[in-house]
Structure formats: structure tokens, C-alpha cells
Write a protein that holds these residues in place. Structure first.
Motif, PDB file in Angstrom:
ATOM      1  N   ILE A  64       0.992  -0.933  -0.086  1.00  0.00           N
ATOM      2  CA  ILE A  64       0.074   0.125  -0.007  1.00  0.00           C
ATOM      3  C   ILE A  64       0.630   1.199  -0.325  1.00  0.00           C
ATOM      4  CG2 ILE A  64      -1.507   1.489   1.713  1.00  0.00           C
ATOM      5  CD1 ILE A  64      -2.937  -1.574   2.126  1.00  0.00           C
ATOM      6  N   GLN A  65       1.603   1.028   1.372  1.00  0.00           N
ATOM      7  CA  GLN A  65       3.068   2.102   0.280  1.00  0.00           C
ATOM      8  C   GLN A  65       3.151   3.265  -0.002  1.00  0.00           C
ATOM      9  OE1 GLN A  65       2.849   4.371   3.220  1.00  0.00           O
ATOM     10  NE2 GLN A  65       4.160   5.780   2.258  1.00  0.00           N
ATOM     11  N   SER A  66       4.358   1.081  -0.917  1.00  0.00           N
ATOM     12  CA  SER A  66       4.935   1.667  -2.814  1.00  0.00           C
ATOM     13  C   SER A  66       3.300   2.101  -3.693  1.00  0.00           C
ATOM     14  CB  SER A  66       5.200   0.702  -3.295  1.00  0.00           C
ATOM     15  OG  SER A  66       4.275  -0.671  -3.177  1.00  0.00           O
ATOM     16  N   LYS A  67       2.339   1.773  -3.648  1.00  0.00           N
ATOM     17  CA  LYS A  67       1.132   3.119  -3.823  1.00  0.00           C
ATOM     18  C   LYS A  67       0.778   3.974  -3.901  1.00  0.00           C
ATOM     19  CE  LYS A  67      -0.312  -0.919  -6.789  1.00  0.00           C
ATOM     20  NZ  LYS A  67      -0.141  -1.439  -8.725  1.00  0.00           N
ATOM     21  N   ILE A  68       0.734   4.704  -2.590  1.00  0.00           N
ATOM     22  CA  ILE A  68       0.940   5.500  -2.287  1.00  0.00           C
ATOM     23  C   ILE A  68       2.039   7.114  -3.327  1.00  0.00           C
ATOM     24  CG2 ILE A  68       0.489   7.152  -0.156  1.00  0.00           C
ATOM     25  CD1 ILE A  68      -1.221   5.516   0.790  1.00  0.00           C
ATOM     26  N   ASP A  69       2.981   5.686  -2.711  1.00  0.00           N
ATOM     27  CA  ASP A  69       3.987   6.436  -3.233  1.00  0.00           C
ATOM     28  C   ASP A  69       3.977   6.852  -4.566  1.00  0.00           C
ATOM     29  OD1 ASP A  69       5.312   7.303  -0.485  1.00  0.00           O
ATOM     30  OD2 ASP A  69       6.572   5.252  -0.933  1.00  0.00           O
ATOM     31  N   GLY A  70       3.485   5.416  -5.468  1.00  0.00           N
ATOM     32  CA  GLY A  70       4.133   5.960  -6.858  1.00  0.00           C
ATOM     33  C   GLY A  70       2.857   6.893  -6.991  1.00  0.00           C
ATOM     34  N   LEU A  71       1.667   6.553  -6.594  1.00  0.00           N
ATOM     35  CA  LEU A  71       1.307   7.854  -7.040  1.00  0.00           C
ATOM     36  C   LEU A  71       1.152   9.506  -6.819  1.00  0.00           C
ATOM     37  CD1 LEU A  71      -2.568   5.984  -5.867  1.00  0.00           C
ATOM     38  CD2 LEU A  71      -1.955   6.002  -8.075  1.00  0.00           C
ATOM     39  N   LEU A  72       1.722   9.658  -5.472  1.00  0.00           N
ATOM     40  CA  LEU A  72       1.859  10.962  -5.611  1.00  0.00           C
ATOM     41  C   LEU A  72       3.143  11.090  -5.944  1.00  0.00           C
ATOM     42  CD1 LEU A  72       2.553  10.830  -1.461  1.00  0.00           C
ATOM     43  CD2 LEU A  72       1.039  11.719  -2.570  1.00  0.00           C
ATOM     44  N   ASN A  73       4.382  10.215  -6.660  1.00  0.00           N
ATOM     45  CA  ASN A  73       5.052  10.770  -7.265  1.00  0.00           C
ATOM     46  C   ASN A  73       4.661  10.823  -9.079  1.00  0.00           C
ATOM     47  OD1 ASN A  73       7.606  10.194  -6.012  1.00  0.00           O
ATOM     48  ND2 ASN A  73       7.421   8.108  -6.009  1.00  0.00           N
ATOM     49  N   LYS A  74       3.559  10.478  -9.566  1.00  0.00           N
ATOM     50  CA  LYS A  74       2.783  10.893 -10.531  1.00  0.00           C
ATOM     51  C   LYS A  74       2.590  12.321 -10.499  1.00  0.00           C
ATOM     52  CE  LYS A  74       1.122   6.042 -12.525  1.00  0.00           C
ATOM     53  NZ  LYS A  74       0.050   5.113 -12.798  1.00  0.00           N
ATOM     54  N   LEU A  75       1.516  12.565  -8.875  1.00  0.00           N
ATOM     55  CA  LEU A  75       1.169  13.589  -9.073  1.00  0.00           C
ATOM     56  C   LEU A  75       2.239  14.867  -8.951  1.00  0.00           C
ATOM     57  CD1 LEU A  75      -2.150  15.061  -8.250  1.00  0.00           C
ATOM     58  CD2 LEU A  75      -1.720  14.507  -5.865  1.00  0.00           C
ATOM     59  N   ASP A  76       3.144  14.481  -8.447  1.00  0.00           N
ATOM     60  CA  ASP A  76       4.688  15.195  -8.314  1.00  0.00           C
ATOM     61  C   ASP A  76       4.116  15.876 -10.199  1.00  0.00           C
ATOM     62  OD1 ASP A  76       3.852  15.810  -5.965  1.00  0.00           O
ATOM     63  OD2 ASP A  76       5.483  14.547  -5.424  1.00  0.00           O
ATOM     64  N   ALA A  77       5.138  14.702 -10.636  1.00  0.00           N
ATOM     65  CA  ALA A  77       4.847  14.796 -11.916  1.00  0.00           C
ATOM     66  C   ALA A  77       3.787  15.508 -12.577  1.00  0.00           C
ATOM     67  CB  ALA A  77       5.595  13.010 -12.505  1.00  0.00           C
ATOM     68  N   PHE A  78       3.297  15.681 -12.209  1.00  0.00           N
ATOM     69  CA  PHE A  78       1.482  16.090 -13.272  1.00  0.00           C
ATOM     70  C   PHE A  78       1.851  17.780 -12.905  1.00  0.00           C
ATOM     71  CE2 PHE A  78      -2.537  18.011 -13.480  1.00  0.00           C
ATOM     72  CZ  PHE A  78      -3.163  17.317 -14.501  1.00  0.00           C
ATOM     73  N   THR A  79       2.003  17.654 -11.433  1.00  0.00           N
ATOM     74  CA  THR A  79       1.696  19.405 -11.256  1.00  0.00           C
ATOM     75  C   THR A  79       3.074  19.725 -12.065  1.00  0.00           C
ATOM     76  OG1 THR A  79       2.610  19.019  -9.186  1.00  0.00           O
ATOM     77  CG2 THR A  79       0.257  18.464  -9.049  1.00  0.00           C
ATOM     78  N   THR A  80       3.900  19.066 -11.632  1.00  0.00           N
ATOM     79  CA  THR A  80       5.219  19.590 -12.714  1.00  0.00           C
ATOM     80  C   THR A  80       5.007  20.075 -13.822  1.00  0.00           C
ATOM     81  OG1 THR A  80       6.959  19.063 -10.112  1.00  0.00           O
ATOM     82  CG2 THR A  80       7.702  19.746 -12.561  1.00  0.00           C
ATOM     83  N   THR A  81       4.979  19.276 -14.222  1.00  0.00           N
ATOM     84  CA  THR A  81       4.756  19.468 -15.606  1.00  0.00           C
ATOM     85  C   THR A  81       3.766  21.008 -16.119  1.00  0.00           C
ATOM     86  OG1 THR A  81       5.115  17.520 -16.315  1.00  0.00           O
ATOM     87  CG2 THR A  81       4.005  18.647 -18.596  1.00  0.00           C
TER      88      THR A  81
END
Length: 90
Positions: A64-81
Motif C-alpha cells: 500500500i505504501q509503495s502504491k501511495i508513493d507511486g501515486l504521489l510521484n505521478k501527481l508531483d510529475a503532473f503538477t510539475t508539468t
């Protein structure tokens, strides 16, 4: 000291009473030992079951923690873009 027949009989009766007591005590202790060994086996089985459950829980928590981290990374990448696109005027 010389013992008569009654004195000898009395001593043997006393010894017999003590031997009977020791036999009963021994049997009682053996039964208690069996019960304790059974309880130990039950507790060891319960401990093993709980250890396995804890391992499963830790694995699930890690997943679950790895899934959350992955989703947060995607969100960070999206907001950075999105931020870069906003800054570049696209």
C-alpha cells in the motif's frame, strides 16, 4: 530398640500411607505436566499463526505504501508539468 509385631505393622502402615501419597502426588504432577505441555503447544501454534498474520500485514502495508508513493510521484510529475506549461504560456 526392639519392635514388636504391632510396632512393625505400624511402621509398615505408615510407610504404605506415605508411598500412596507420593504415588498420588506423582500422578497429579504428571497430569499437570501433560496439561502444561498441551498449553505450551497451543500457545506456540497461536504464536506461529500470529507471526504469519503479522508478516502478511507488513507485506500489505508495504504494498500500500509503495502504491501511495507511486501515486504521489505521478501527481508531483503532473503538477510539475502543469506548472511548467503555465509558466511557458502553453
Amino acid at each position: 530398640m526392639k519392635l514388636g509385631n504391632e510396632g512393625i505393622k505400624s511402621k509398615f502402615d505408615d510407610i504404605e500411607i506415605r508411598v500412596d501419597f507420593l504415588i498420588e502426588l506423582s500422578q497429579s504432577l504428571q497430569e499437570e505436566n501433560r496439561e502444561l505441555l498441551s498449553r505450551v503447544a497451543t500457545l506456540e501454534a497461536e504464536l506461529e499463526r500470529r507471526s504469519k498474520s503479522e508478516e502478511v500485514y507488513v507485506e500489505q502495508e508495504s504494498f500500500i505504501q509503495s502504491k501511495i508513493d507511486g501515486l504521489l510521484n505521478k501527481l508531483d510529475a503532473f503538477t510539475t508539468t502543469e506548472s511548467r506549461d503555465d509558466l511557458s504560456g502553453v
